[in-house]
Scaffold this motif. Structure first.
Motif, short mmCIF file in Angstrom:
data_model
loop_
_atom_site.label_atom_id
_atom_site.label_comp_id
_atom_site.label_asym_id
_atom_site.label_seq_id
_atom_site.Cartn_x
_atom_site.Cartn_y
_atom_site.Cartn_z
N VAL A 1 0.81 -1.05 -0.10
CA VAL A 1 0.02 0.13 0.10
C VAL A 1 1.00 1.30 0.10
CG1 VAL A 1 -1.70 1.41 1.26
CG2 VAL A 1 -1.93 -1.07 1.09
N TYR A 2 1.72 1.15 0.78
CA TYR A 2 2.88 2.45 0.79
C TYR A 2 3.62 2.56 -0.48
CZ TYR A 2 7.08 5.09 1.98
OH TYR A 2 7.93 6.33 2.12
N GLU A 3 3.80 1.57 -1.25
CA GLU A 3 4.39 1.53 -2.61
C GLU A 3 3.22 2.23 -3.59
OE1 GLU A 3 7.42 1.40 -3.40
OE2 GLU A 3 8.56 0.30 -2.07
N ILE A 4 2.18 1.69 -3.49
CA ILE A 4 1.07 2.29 -4.53
C ILE A 4 0.80 3.87 -4.19
CG2 ILE A 4 -1.35 2.10 -5.02
CD1 ILE A 4 -1.07 -1.01 -4.35
N ILE A 5 0.63 4.23 -2.85
CA ILE A 5 0.53 5.59 -2.81
C ILE A 5 1.65 6.30 -3.54
CG2 ILE A 5 0.13 7.31 -0.85
CD1 ILE A 5 -1.02 5.04 1.02
N THR A 6 2.70 6.12 -3.04
CA THR A 6 4.08 6.76 -3.55
C THR A 6 4.01 6.77 -4.94
OG1 THR A 6 5.29 5.97 -1.54
CG2 THR A 6 6.59 6.57 -3.39
N HIS A 7 3.70 5.71 -5.77
CA HIS A 7 3.59 5.55 -7.18
C HIS A 7 2.46 6.53 -7.62
CE1 HIS A 7 4.45 4.05 -11.12
NE2 HIS A 7 3.13 4.13 -11.47
N LEU A 8 1.28 6.48 -6.94
CA LEU A 8 0.10 7.39 -7.54
C LEU A 8 0.34 8.98 -7.11
CD1 LEU A 8 -2.63 5.06 -6.55
CD2 LEU A 8 -1.78 5.59 -8.81
N ALA B 1 -0.62 -6.50 -4.88
CA ALA B 1 0.79 -6.68 -5.44
C ALA B 1 0.65 -6.65 -6.85
CB ALA B 1 1.35 -8.06 -4.90
N MET B 2 -0.34 -7.35 -7.51
CA MET B 2 -0.63 -7.37 -8.91
C MET B 2 -0.77 -6.02 -9.20
SD MET B 2 -3.90 -9.03 -10.83
CE MET B 2 -5.05 -8.37 -9.54
N TYR B 3 -1.54 -5.22 -8.83
CA TYR B 3 -1.91 -3.71 -9.30
C TYR B 3 -0.53 -2.92 -9.18
CZ TYR B 3 -3.94 0.76 -9.77
OH TYR B 3 -4.38 1.99 -10.18
N LEU B 4 0.40 -3.01 -8.25
CA LEU B 4 1.50 -2.31 -8.04
C LEU B 4 2.64 -2.70 -9.18
CD1 LEU B 4 3.55 -0.34 -6.78
CD2 LEU B 4 4.02 -2.50 -4.99
N ALA B 5 2.46 -3.96 -9.51
CA ALA B 5 3.32 -4.38 -10.73
C ALA B 5 2.90 -3.86 -11.88
CB ALA B 5 3.48 -5.68 -10.75
N CYS B 6 1.60 -3.68 -12.13
CA CYS B 6 1.02 -3.32 -13.29
C CYS B 6 1.37 -1.74 -13.46
CB CYS B 6 -0.71 -3.46 -13.46
SG CYS B 6 -1.19 -2.63 -15.06
N LEU B 7 1.19 -1.00 -12.21
CA LEU B 7 1.57 0.24 -12.29
C LEU B 7 3.05 0.56 -12.63
CD1 LEU B 7 -0.22 1.69 -8.88
CD2 LEU B 7 -0.91 2.20 -11.44
N LYS B 8 3.89 -0.29 -12.21
CA LYS B 8 5.14 -0.29 -12.66
C LYS B 8 5.63 -0.76 -14.11
CE LYS B 8 7.20 0.10 -7.87
NZ LYS B 8 7.93 -0.52 -6.81
N LYS B 9 4.58 -1.05 -14.84
CA LYS B 9 4.65 -1.58 -16.13
C LYS B 9 5.45 -3.14 -16.17
CE LYS B 9 4.09 2.80 -18.40
NZ LYS B 9 3.71 3.29 -17.42
N LYS B 10 5.30 -3.82 -15.31
CA LYS B 10 5.95 -5.04 -14.94
C LYS B 10 4.87 -5.91 -15.20
CE LYS B 10 9.53 -3.78 -11.82
NZ LYS B 10 10.21 -4.02 -10.51
N TYR B 11 4.30 -6.22 -16.52
CA TYR B 11 2.96 -6.83 -16.83
C TYR B 11 3.00 -8.43 -16.46
CZ TYR B 11 2.16 -2.24 -18.75
OH TYR B 11 2.06 -0.95 -18.79
#
Length: 510
Positions: free
Chosen positions: A108-115, A156-166
Motif C-alpha cells: 500500500v505504501y508503494e502504491i500511494i508513493t507511485h500514485l 501486489a498485482m496492481y503495483l506491478a502493473c503500475l510499474k509496467k511489469k506486466y
C-alpha cells in the motif's frame, strides 16, 4: 525509510494481538474449522483430499506451506516442532495472515508513493498505516481466512502493473485467483487500468509531438513573415493569412489541454483509436493476462461453477442491492471524506453546473436503486440464521425494522455512490471510474450473501485513488478504525455466548 517505518508500526499491533487471540481462542473458529484442517492435510502431504464445504481454491494453503517451511528450522532448533506436520498448528497457520498484513502495508505504501509522488514519507506512512487498520482487513489478520492473502495478492498485482511489469503482474494475478476465484475480475480490472494508462499516455505523447512540429513550423513561418514584411505590403497581407493558418495549426495544443475534460464517449473513442495504433505493443504486454483468463475459463468448464464446494449455498444470484450496501458501507468507513459540508457543497455544485444532465443522472440513479432494493434484495438463509455476524443484526434492526426502511435508505445509497464517483473523478479519468464500477458490480452482484468482507478490495481501490491528501481527514479515519477495531475485538474475545441447540462457545464476528 518509510517502508520500514510502516512495517514496524503495523507489526506493533499484529504481534501482541495475535498472541492475545491465540491465547483466548486457541481452537479453530467459524470458517477456520474448514480451512485449518484442510491446510493441515496439505502439511501432511495429502493434496488429494478436499473438504466439500470449502468454496475457495487452495492458494492460501500453498502460501502456508511456504510460511511453515520458512519457520521450521527455527522451530526445530528450539524444539517447538520436531516435524513439518506438527509445525502446522492453528497459531502458526494464523500467523500467515499476520506476515501478509505487514507485507500488504508495504505494498500500500508503494502504491500511494507511485500514485502521489509529491507526498512526503510521513504522509505516505500515515496513509498506509491507517489503511492497515481498515476494520475488515485488520480483524481477519488474526484468523485463518483468505481475505488478507487475497487483498495482498491483488494489490501486489496492481503495483506491478503500475510499474509496467506486466508479466509479473499477470503471475501475481494468477496467484490471486488461486486464493479466491472472484479475483479474476480484479485481474481484468488491473489489465484494463494498464491499457487505459498506456493508451492515454501514448495519445498525450502524440499530441505533444504534433504540438512541437506545429510550434517549429510556426516559428519558421514567423521568421519568414518578418523578412517579407520589410519588402512588400502585398506580402504583408499574405503573411497575415499565414498567421491565421498558424493559429489553426496550434489547435491541437488547445485540444490537449482540454482533453482532461472530455466526455466519457470521447475518452472511449480516444482509447480505441490509440489502442489500434499500438495494438502489437498492447498484445505483447497484456497477453499474459489473457492466458490466465483462458485458464480460468477452463476451470469453470471443468468445475461447472465459480465456487469449489457448497455450490447450492453459493449459487450465483442477481443481488443488485449488494452494490447499494457496498456504497453506504464504504462511505461510512470513509465518513470524514464523504459526510462533510464542504464535500456536499462540492458535489452539489458539480451537478448545478450542468443541471439538466446532472438531475437526469440523479433521477436514473434513484430509479435504479429503488428497483435494486425492491426486486433484487436477497436474504440468504445464512444471514437469517447466524447471529454471530454483525450483518445479522444490521439486517434485522435496520433493513427489516420496517418495510419502508430499504426504500428510505435509497437517498443514502445514491449519495454514497455519487460521492465515490466525485472523489474518484478528481484523480482518475471517467473511463477508469466506469471500469471500476463494472468490476465492483461483477464481484458483488452475483454474491447472494451479504458479507462486508467482500467489500474490502473495491474499498481499497477507491480509497487509494481518492483525492484527499490532508492529514486531518486520515487521522479522523484512523481514529474511527481504531475505535471499531477495539470494539469488535473486545466483543470477539470477551463477550462469548452459547447456543441452546449446539455445544461450544460462540463469538461475535464480522
Amino acid at each position: 525509510m518509510g517502508r520500514i517505518a510502516t512495517a514496524a508500526i503495523v507489526s506493533l499491533w499484529v504481534i501482541p494481538v495475535s498472541v492475545l487471540v491465540n491465547r483466548i481462542v486457541p481452537d479453530p473458529y467459524m470458517d477456520e474449522i474448514f480451512h485449518i484442517p484442510q491446510a493441515q492435510k496439505y502439511c501432511n502431504g495429502d493434496f488429494m483430499s478436499w473438504d466439500p464445504m470449502i468454496t475457495t481454491p487452495p492458494g492460501l494453503y500453498y502460501l502456508s506451506l511456504v510460511h511453515v517451511a520458512a519457520l521450521l528450522p527455527s522451530k526445530y532448533v528450539l524444539q517447538l516442532a520436531p516435524s513439518f506436520p506438527e509445525a502446522c498448528s492453528t497459531a502458526v497457520l494464523r500467523s500467515v495472515n499476520g506476515v501478509l498484513a505487514v507485507l500488504c502495508s508495504i505494498i500500500v505504501y508503494e502504491i500511494i508513493t507511485h500514485l502521489r509522488p509529491a507526498l512526503d514519507d510521513r504522509k505516505v506512512t500515515l496513509f498506509a498505516t491507517v489503511l492497515a487498520l481498515y476494520p475488515l482487513h485488520w480483524f481477519f489478520t488474526f484468523l485463518y481466512y483468505t481475505d488478507v492473502a487475497s487483498l495482498t495478492a491483488v494489490l501486489a498485482m496492481y503495483l506491478a502493473c503500475l510499474k509496467k511489469k506486466y508479466l509479473f503482474s499477470a503471475l501475481l494475478g494468477a496467484m490471486a485467483v488461486v486464493i479466491r476465484q472472484t479475483n479474476i475480475i480484479w485481474m481484468l480490472f488491473v489489465a484494463c487500468s494498464g491499457v487505459i494508462d498506456i493508451t492515454m499516455a501514448h495519445q498525450k505523447d502524440s499530441v505533444e509531438v504534433d504540438d512541437s512540429k506545429a510550434s517549429n513550423k510556426g516559428t519558421n513561418l514567423s521568421a519568414l513573415n518578418t523578412s517579407v514584411n520589410v519588402s512588400s505590403n502585398l506580402k504583408r497581407r499574405k503573411s497575415r493569412g499565414n498567421s491565421k493558418a498558424n493559429q489553426h495549426i496550434f489547435y491541437p495544443s488547445n485540444t490537449s489541454s482540454a482533453s482532461q475534460t472530455l466526455g466519457l464517449l470521447h475518452e472511449i473513442q480516444a482509447i480505441v483509436l490509440s489502442s489500434w495504433r499500438i495494438k502489437w505493443e498492447l498484445l505483447v504486454s497484456f497477453s499474459p493476462f489473457f492466458f490466465v483468463l483462458l485458464a480460468f475459463v477452463a476451470f469453470l468448464l471443468w468445475n461447472g461453477s465459480v465456487v469449489l464446494g457448497a455450490k447450492e449455498a453459493h449459487a450465483v444470484s442477481p443481488h443488485f442491492a449488494q452494490i447499494m450496501y457496498f456504497s453506504i458501507v464504504s462511505a461510512l468507513f470513509a465518513a470524514p471524506l464523504h459526510f462533510t459540508i464542504g464535500h456536499a457543497l462540492d458535489l452539489f455544485q458539480s451537478f448545478w453546473k450542468n443541471r439538466l444532465l446532472g438531475f437526469l443522472l440523479l433521477f436514473l440513479a434513484s430509479i435504479a436503486s429503488l428497483l435494486s432494493v425492491h426486486f433484487f434484495s436477497i436474504a440468504h438463509p445464512y444471514l437469517l440464521a447466524d447471529n454471530r455476524h454483525y450483518t445479522f443484526y444490521l439486517w434485522k434492526k435496520i433493513i427489516k425494522f420496517h418495510w419502508s426502511m430499504k426504500y428510505l435508505l435509497v437517498p443514502f445509497f445514491v449519495y454514497s455512490w455519487l460521492s465515490i464517483f466525485r472523489l474518484l473523478g478528481k484523480t482518475r479519468r471517467r473511463i477508469w471510474t466506469l471500469v471500476y464500477f463494472f468490476a465492483t458490480s461483477a464481484v458483488l452482484i452475483p454474491a447472494p450473501l451479504i458479507e462486508f468482507r467482500y467489500y474490502t478490495i473495491p474499498f481499497y481501490f477507491f480509497i487509494l485513488h481518492s483525492s484527499i491528501n490532508d492529514s486531518q481527514s486520515w487521522l479522523l479515519i484512523g481514529i474511527l478504525y481504531t475505535v471499531l477495531n477495539a470494539f469488535t475485538m473486545t466483543m470477539f474475545l470477551f463477550r462469548p455466548f452459547h447456543w441452546d441447540h449446539e455445544p461450544g462457545v460462540q463469538r461475535f464476528i464480522w
